[in-house]
Design a protein around this motif. Structure first.
Motif, PDB file in Angstrom:
ATOM      1  N   LEU A   1     -20.169 -26.354  30.820  1.00 52.53           N
ATOM      2  CA  LEU A   1     -19.812 -26.627  29.642  1.00 52.53           C
ATOM      3  C   LEU A   1     -19.302 -25.476  28.686  1.00 52.53           C
ATOM      4  O   LEU A   1     -18.133 -24.902  28.322  1.00 52.53           O
ATOM      5  N   LEU A   2     -20.420 -24.352  28.807  1.00 55.59           N
ATOM      6  CA  LEU A   2     -20.310 -23.089  28.041  1.00 55.59           C
ATOM      7  C   LEU A   2     -19.434 -22.238  28.530  1.00 55.59           C
ATOM      8  O   LEU A   2     -18.639 -21.591  27.903  1.00 55.59           O
ATOM      9  N   VAL A   3     -19.302 -22.180  30.106  1.00 55.79           N
ATOM     10  CA  VAL A   3     -18.415 -21.182  30.369  1.00 55.79           C
ATOM     11  C   VAL A   3     -16.889 -21.652  30.373  1.00 55.79           C
ATOM     12  O   VAL A   3     -16.129 -20.941  29.976  1.00 55.79           O
TER      13      VAL A   3
ATOM     14  N   VAL B   1     -27.121 -27.407  34.509  1.00 57.58           N
ATOM     15  CA  VAL B   1     -25.648 -26.902  35.265  1.00 57.58           C
ATOM     16  C   VAL B   1     -24.525 -27.480  34.320  1.00 57.58           C
ATOM     17  O   VAL B   1     -23.579 -26.813  34.189  1.00 57.58           O
ATOM     18  N   ALA B   2     -24.809 -28.883  33.940  1.00 54.89           N
ATOM     19  CA  ALA B   2     -23.491 -29.430  32.952  1.00 54.89           C
ATOM     20  C   ALA B   2     -23.369 -28.392  31.738  1.00 54.89           C
ATOM     21  O   ALA B   2     -22.303 -28.112  31.430  1.00 54.89           O
ATOM     22  N   GLY B   3     -24.648 -28.167  31.191  1.00 50.82           N
ATOM     23  CA  GLY B   3     -24.199 -27.365  30.035  1.00 50.82           C
ATOM     24  C   GLY B   3     -23.883 -26.055  30.243  1.00 50.82           C
ATOM     25  O   GLY B   3     -23.043 -25.436  29.482  1.00 50.82           O
ATOM     26  N   VAL B   4     -24.356 -25.150  31.401  1.00 53.62           N
ATOM     27  CA  VAL B   4     -23.876 -23.934  31.815  1.00 53.62           C
ATOM     28  C   VAL B   4     -22.258 -24.127  32.053  1.00 53.62           C
ATOM     29  O   VAL B   4     -21.600 -23.095  31.461  1.00 53.62           O
TER      30      VAL B   4
ATOM     31  N   LEU C   1     -20.235 -18.703  17.815  1.00 54.46           N
ATOM     32  CA  LEU C   1     -21.523 -19.233  18.314  1.00 54.46           C
ATOM     33  C   LEU C   1     -22.014 -20.243  17.922  1.00 54.46           C
ATOM     34  O   LEU C   1     -23.109 -21.062  18.369  1.00 54.46           O
ATOM     35  N   SER C   2     -21.483 -21.119  16.956  1.00 54.11           N
ATOM     36  CA  SER C   2     -21.829 -22.408  16.428  1.00 54.11           C
ATOM     37  C   SER C   2     -21.564 -23.271  17.670  1.00 54.11           C
ATOM     38  O   SER C   2     -22.436 -24.164  17.901  1.00 54.11           O
ATOM     39  N   ILE C   3     -20.463 -23.231  18.221  1.00 50.69           N
ATOM     40  CA  ILE C   3     -20.112 -24.217  19.065  1.00 50.69           C
ATOM     41  C   ILE C   3     -20.873 -23.975  20.367  1.00 50.69           C
ATOM     42  O   ILE C   3     -21.585 -24.786  20.981  1.00 50.69           O
ATOM     43  N   CYS C   4     -21.220 -22.739  20.762  1.00 47.89           N
ATOM     44  CA  CYS C   4     -22.082 -22.282  21.915  1.00 47.89           C
ATOM     45  C   CYS C   4     -23.361 -22.864  21.696  1.00 47.89           C
ATOM     46  O   CYS C   4     -23.925 -23.467  22.418  1.00 47.89           O
ATOM     47  N   GLY C   5     -23.928 -22.654  20.245  1.00 48.77           N
ATOM     48  CA  GLY C   5     -25.279 -23.039  19.944  1.00 48.77           C
ATOM     49  C   GLY C   5     -25.379 -24.631  20.295  1.00 48.77           C
ATOM     50  O   GLY C   5     -26.431 -25.312  20.672  1.00 48.77           O
ATOM     51  N   ALA C   6     -24.345 -25.393  19.713  1.00 51.71           N
ATOM     52  CA  ALA C   6     -24.384 -26.884  19.837  1.00 51.71           C
ATOM     53  C   ALA C   6     -24.184 -27.109  21.218  1.00 51.71           C
ATOM     54  O   ALA C   6     -25.032 -28.255  21.654  1.00 51.71           O
ATOM     55  N   ILE C   7     -23.672 -26.394  22.216  1.00 50.29           N
ATOM     56  CA  ILE C   7     -23.749 -26.774  23.633  1.00 50.29           C
ATOM     57  C   ILE C   7     -25.074 -26.613  24.143  1.00 50.29           C
ATOM     58  O   ILE C   7     -25.423 -27.303  25.063  1.00 50.29           O
ATOM     59  N   VAL C   8     -25.714 -25.527  23.702  1.00 51.41           N
ATOM     60  CA  VAL C   8     -27.122 -25.263  24.324  1.00 51.41           C
ATOM     61  C   VAL C   8     -28.082 -26.226  23.850  1.00 51.41           C
ATOM     62  O   VAL C   8     -29.204 -26.600  24.490  1.00 51.41           O
ATOM     63  N   ALA C   9     -27.896 -26.749  22.633  1.00 48.77           N
ATOM     64  CA  ALA C   9     -28.951 -27.689  22.030  1.00 48.77           C
ATOM     65  C   ALA C   9     -28.844 -29.083  22.645  1.00 48.77           C
ATOM     66  O   ALA C   9     -29.654 -30.027  22.782  1.00 48.77           O
ATOM     67  N   LEU C  10     -27.413 -29.446  22.961  1.00 43.99           N
ATOM     68  CA  LEU C  10     -27.210 -30.522  23.677  1.00 43.99           C
ATOM     69  C   LEU C  10     -27.687 -30.686  25.080  1.00 43.99           C
ATOM     70  O   LEU C  10     -28.231 -31.603  25.553  1.00 43.99           O
TER      71      LEU C  10
END
Length: 337
Positions: free
Chosen positions: A130-132, A125-128, A319-328
């Motif tokens: 943050l991504l949004v 939830v926190a990742g979603v 996409l790099s930033i979004c990918g980093a958020i998903v990985a975290l």
């Protein structure tokens, strides 16, 4: 006062970048970061403010965005229904409706997951969120700066008024959206002559699509002569382009061939003005972009399309930033599982 140093830094960066070139997306990001860090600075000062002012700051920083998000969701759904009713059920016309529904689905997901989910789901939830939040931040930056960019005025005379084409009705008739651009271009042309300036040439830009009988530039020029009374000698045609990028590149070639030191203004619809300005900068066009009026119900979906295009144009960084958020998020979820 040290709490406002980051905000002051980004404000300076915004001013310097704006002075360098108004047509950069980084201007929008600097402006957004200025507001973010100003809000953070205000929160650090809450304890030192009088009671009434402290509550007002908290209201502005937390309550207004929350209520605004709900109101935005309702507006987008309502606008989406209007778009479908007036323009049909194409995917592009459903964008505002889909965005409004997504807002409420996200809110429901956060509340349900936070109330019943295991720790790993809390991390998701926190990742979603943050991504949004990242995408929403960029969208609000784009929206705010596009509005400001649309308020600029072109000072002094221009040599060319470039009008970007769009699809024709029945293959040879100018639709209302394109007519709005032509009226704006004519208004710039007439105003410059009225104040005693030199006569600007009107450059109609647009090639012939596979479903069109004539080039868009030809139809635009005919409309300007018939509806606007523009003399043929004031007109130039660029009739090879198929995309906005080609509109700008081929128009630049024509203008430079006739006058290497030319100065122009480019006209498109208001929802498209900022992205067209970004493309004009990349194409090396010496001029700002002005927007013509668009039906209000059409604007939200069109603006979302423009933002998606801008987001994708900067896809390496985004996409790099979004990918980093998903990985975290994945690492945190696995760590608490």
């Amino acid at each position: 006062m040290y709490a406002f140093v980051p905000a002051a830094l980004f404000l300076v960066l915004f001013g310097v970048s704006l002075r360098e070139d108004r047509r950069r997306f980084r201007n929008a990001v600097y402006l957004g970061l200025t507001f973010i860090f100003t809000s953070v600075g205000l929160l650090f000062q809450v304890g030192h403010l009088p009671p009434g002012l402290a509550e007002a700051v908290i209201l502005a920083v937390f309550v207004v965005p929350t209520v605004g998000t709900l109101a935005l969701g309702v507006f987008l759904i309502s606008n989406g229904l209007t778009m479908v009713r007036k323009e049909g059920r194409s995917p592009g016309n459903l964008l505002s409706f889909a965005a409004g529904v997504a807002i409420f689905l996200l809110i429901a997901f956060v509340f349900v997951a936070a109330d019943t989910g295991p720790p790993a789901l809390d991390a998701v939830v926190a990742g979603v969120v943050l991504l949004v939040a990242y995408v929403s931040f960029l969208f609000l930056c784009f929206l705010a700066y596009a509005y400001l960019y649309g308020r600029i005025k072109v000072r002094g005379d221009v040599d060319y008024v470039v009008m970007l084409g769009s699809g024709l009705i029945g293959g040879d008739r100018v639709p209302p959206l394109l007519a709005s651009r032509l009226r704006k271009g004519q208004a710039i042309h007439d105003a410059q002559i009225a104040r005693g300036g030199r006569v600007p040439l009107m450059l109609a830009s647009g090639g012939k699509g596979t479903d069109e009988k004539v080039a868009e530039a030809r139809a635009m020029a005919d409309w300007l002569m018939a509806e606007g009374g523009i003399p043929q000698e004031h007109l130039r045609l660029e009739d090879r382009s198929r995309t906005t990028e080609e509109n700008l590149q081929f128009s630049r070639t024509i203008m430079e061939a006739e006058d290497p030191s030319y100065r122009c203004v480019v006209v498109t619809n208001n929802f498209h003005a900022f992205r067209a300005a970004m493309m004009a900068r990349k194409a090396g066009v010496n001029g700002q972009v002005l927007g013509s009026p668009t039906a209000r119900y059409f604007w939200p979906s069109a603006t979302i399309r423009e933002f998606v295009a801008v987001f994708w144009e900067h896809r390496i960084a985004n996409l790099s930033i979004c990918g980093a958020i998903v990985a975290l998020t994945a690492a945190l979820a696995l760590g608490v599982a």
